[in-house]
Design a protein around this motif. Sequence first.
Motif, mmCIF file in Angstrom:
data_model
loop_
_atom_site.group_PDB
_atom_site.id
_atom_site.type_symbol
_atom_site.label_atom_id
_atom_site.label_comp_id
_atom_site.label_asym_id
_atom_site.label_seq_id
_atom_site.Cartn_x
_atom_site.Cartn_y
_atom_site.Cartn_z
ATOM 1 N N ASP A 55 -7.898 -68.346 7.723
ATOM 2 C CA ASP A 55 -8.607 -69.133 8.734
ATOM 3 C C ASP A 55 -8.534 -68.495 10.118
ATOM 4 O O ASP A 55 -9.476 -68.616 10.898
ATOM 5 C CB ASP A 55 -8.097 -70.567 8.790
ATOM 6 C CG ASP A 55 -8.761 -71.451 7.747
ATOM 7 O OD1 ASP A 55 -9.803 -71.060 7.180
ATOM 8 O OD2 ASP A 55 -8.228 -72.541 7.494
ATOM 9 N N THR A 61 -13.384 -67.846 8.261
ATOM 10 C CA THR A 61 -12.753 -69.051 8.792
ATOM 11 C C THR A 61 -13.475 -70.299 8.303
ATOM 12 O O THR A 61 -14.699 -70.371 8.313
ATOM 13 C CB THR A 61 -12.779 -69.019 10.334
ATOM 14 O OG1 THR A 61 -12.107 -67.841 10.775
ATOM 15 C CG2 THR A 61 -12.149 -70.250 10.940
ATOM 16 N N HIS A 118 -2.625 -77.853 8.036
ATOM 17 C CA HIS A 118 -2.947 -77.259 6.736
ATOM 18 C C HIS A 118 -1.688 -77.200 5.878
ATOM 19 O O HIS A 118 -1.049 -76.155 5.768
ATOM 20 C CB HIS A 118 -3.525 -75.853 6.933
ATOM 21 C CG HIS A 118 -4.734 -75.823 7.789
ATOM 22 N ND1 HIS A 118 -6.001 -75.993 7.288
ATOM 23 C CD2 HIS A 118 -4.876 -75.675 9.133
ATOM 24 C CE1 HIS A 118 -6.871 -75.937 8.278
ATOM 25 N NE2 HIS A 118 -6.218 -75.755 9.408
#
Length: 148
Positions: A55, A61, A118
Amino acid sequence: MVKRAVVTLFLVGVVGLIGMQFVPYGRDHTNPPVVSEPAWDSPATRATAVKACFDCHSNQTVWPWYSNIAPASWLVQHDVDEGRSHLNFSTWKPGDGEEASEMVSSGRMPPFQYRLAHPEANLSDAEKAAFIKGLIATLGGEAGGEAD
């Protein structure tokens, strides 16, 4: 008196948040083409890099919904710009990323704020050790410390 101050403070905050949306920085959600990638030592190393690194360190990303709302958009854009400038797996050249295994080993990567948003980037000790070994095999360099 206190109620009036709270309402005023709330309104100033709302106006401030609305005003932030007009700042153009943080909305350059471009993903340039992938030019080249390293010759990964294994599909597992690449898969871990995708879930924990891509990312910010690639041109692939995934821009989350909050990356469109200031001030979060500013932080996300800064992290992606900074990450790509240090190491970009999508514009790979031999010699890039020799410090990557040390950054993972020391716990500096992935950074705390990324792991908060995340959870899949929170690697177990075994995943982290295997990933560091894979990074060394793929990118060169050495692990600068013990895997946590």
